[in-house]
Design a protein around this motif. Structure first.
Motif, PDB file in Angstrom:
ATOM      1  N   CYS A 200      -8.373  -0.885   2.438  1.00 45.45           N
ATOM      2  CA  CYS A 200      -6.917  -0.764   2.315  1.00 45.45           C
ATOM      3  C   CYS A 200      -6.469  -0.157   0.997  1.00 45.45           C
ATOM      4  O   CYS A 200      -5.267  -0.171   0.697  1.00 45.45           O
ATOM      5  N   GLU A 228      -1.555   3.470   2.325  1.00 43.97           N
ATOM      6  CA  GLU A 228      -0.330   2.770   1.951  1.00 43.97           C
ATOM      7  C   GLU A 228      -0.398   2.347   0.490  1.00 43.97           C
ATOM      8  O   GLU A 228       0.606   2.362  -0.221  1.00 43.97           O
ATOM      9  N   PRO A 252       2.952   5.484  -0.425  1.00 41.75           N
ATOM     10  CA  PRO A 252       4.189   4.720  -0.645  1.00 41.75           C
ATOM     11  C   PRO A 252       4.091   3.679  -1.743  1.00 41.75           C
ATOM     12  O   PRO A 252       5.012   3.521  -2.536  1.00 41.75           O
ATOM     13  N   ARG A 253       2.979   2.921  -1.768  1.00 41.04           N
ATOM     14  CA  ARG A 253       2.877   1.842  -2.753  1.00 41.04           C
ATOM     15  C   ARG A 253       1.706   2.096  -3.710  1.00 41.04           C
ATOM     16  O   ARG A 253       0.863   1.244  -3.933  1.00 41.04           O
TER      17      ARG A 253
END
Length: 378
Positions: A200, A228, A252-253
């Motif tokens: 992730c 992400e 995005p993050r």
């Protein structure tokens, strides 16, 4: 209670923040543009998920060193961190994990809260060591489980292309342990497959991984196209500002880490990074052959650097606090809201640190006589 420009999840308020027993009780105030006044800026405490050292101390030296680095980084606004290990022989990694576990269990932290471990190696590619020592190898699931029993490992960096690592990624993800891809020669396709198995994030994006080419997108391409979350070192030495801006448009993050070494907060000179000697000079840390070896970055400087490349203070703050908290699944850190931990950084209008609070206790404040940030008792 503190008064100033308070950065809440809903925007800036000029008012008062109250806490009790280490948790925020209420925030009273009116919407404000902080540029309209010189009152302090009150931000969520910084959360650094990649810390090898600071104040002359290196994680691999054990508990006393971890106490030193936690107090050092608190001076610069870090209120929570992950103690990050180096690739090393198995026995050394096990020793250090045991010491980290004992340190956390003791509850004796006087600086930033050590939330657990970021295991960076040994499960990385020997062809992309960067400044990691040459003990890289694949990670058998049974062995990794033994390491996880020694300390609270929250995050593992690995190279997905090594034998058995897709299964390892799935296994760790099912245990709630976050997996980042790094120190890898893997392809774009291998990066995408790793994410499908549960990876992730990406470790120090752009550094120690296959780069972006328009016909061979590499691991960087997998991150830019699909991630992400990813960590990045915004010291403006590891990554060009233009590459930072490209990543900001794609991920995005995207969040900031220091990847700091024992040299952080220290003068130029020679320091340790695991078993290796590194030299701090001209704002960087390098091995004898010139290879970048972690950084001297502190999180307050990371904030100022992100603002300097065009981010608003609120956006930059989110990338030092809320997004790393989100990455670890922490709902009570990384933001200023009722019920959250009173982890606070108070800064002046020039973004210099004035004081730092961890769970409501002062751990650093500006010396009135010297103007320097000094450690305090929590």
């Amino acid at each position: 209670m503190l008064h100033g420009n308070i950065l809440t999840p809903d925007g800036w308020l000029l008012g008062e923040l109250h806490w009790q027993d280490g948790r925020i009780q209420r925030i009273d105030g009116k919407p404000v543009d902080p540029a309209s006044n010189d009152a302090p800026r009150i931000l969520p405490g910084f959360i650094d998920l990649h810390v090898h050292g600071g104040g002359g101390a290196d994680v691999m030296q054990g508990a006393a060193a971890i106490d030193t680095l936690a107090r050092t980084h608190a001076r610069f606004g870090t209120t929570s961190l992950l103690a990050t290990t180096m690739t090393a022989p198995d026995a050394e990694i096990r020793r250090v994990l045991g010491e980290i576990d004992a340190f956390i269990a003791s509850g004796e932290a006087r600086g930033a809260r050590v939330l657990g471990v970021h295991l960076e190696g040994p499960y990385i590619n020997s062809g992309k060591l960067g400044a990691q020592p040459a003990y890289a190898r694949p990670g058998p699931i049974a062995e990794v489980d033994e390491l996880c029993a020694l300390a609270p490992i929250r995050l593992v960096t690995l190279a997905p292309e090594l034998s058995g690592h897709y299964e390892l990624i799935r296994h760790l993800s099912e245990r709630g342990i976050r997996v980042q891809l790094g120190h890898t020669l893997g392809s774009y396709e291998q990066g995408v497959s790793a994410m499908q198995h549960g990876a992730c994030g990406f470790t120090h994006l752009f550094n120690a991984m296959t780069g972006l080419h328009h016909r061979h997108p590499g691991m960087v391409g997998a991150a830019l196209a699909h991630a992400e979350f990813a960590e990045l070192i915004p010291d403006l030495l590891h990554v060009h500002p233009g590459a930072i801006r490209a990543a900001l448009r794609s991920i995005p993050r995207l969040y900031a880490v220091t990847d700091s070494t024992a040299a952080a907060g220290m003068p130029d000179g020679e320091y340790r990074l695991g078993e290796q000697a590194v030299t701090k000079c001209l704002g960087g840390v390098r091995l004898a052959d010139g290879t970048l070896a972690g950084s001297t970055l502190t999180m307050d400087q990371a904030l100022r650097n992100l603002v300097s490349v065009g981010l608003s203070l609120a956006d930059a703050s989110a990338r030092l606090s809320r997004y790393p908290a989100d990455f670890l699944g922490l709902v009570d850190r990384g933001r200023l809201a009722e019920g959250c931990q009173a982890d606070l950084v108070v800064m002046d209008s020039q973004l210099g640190v004035q004081s730092v609070y961890v769970e409501g206790g002062v751990v650093a404040e500006v010396s009135i006589t010297s103007g320097l940030v000094e450690g305090g008792a929590s």
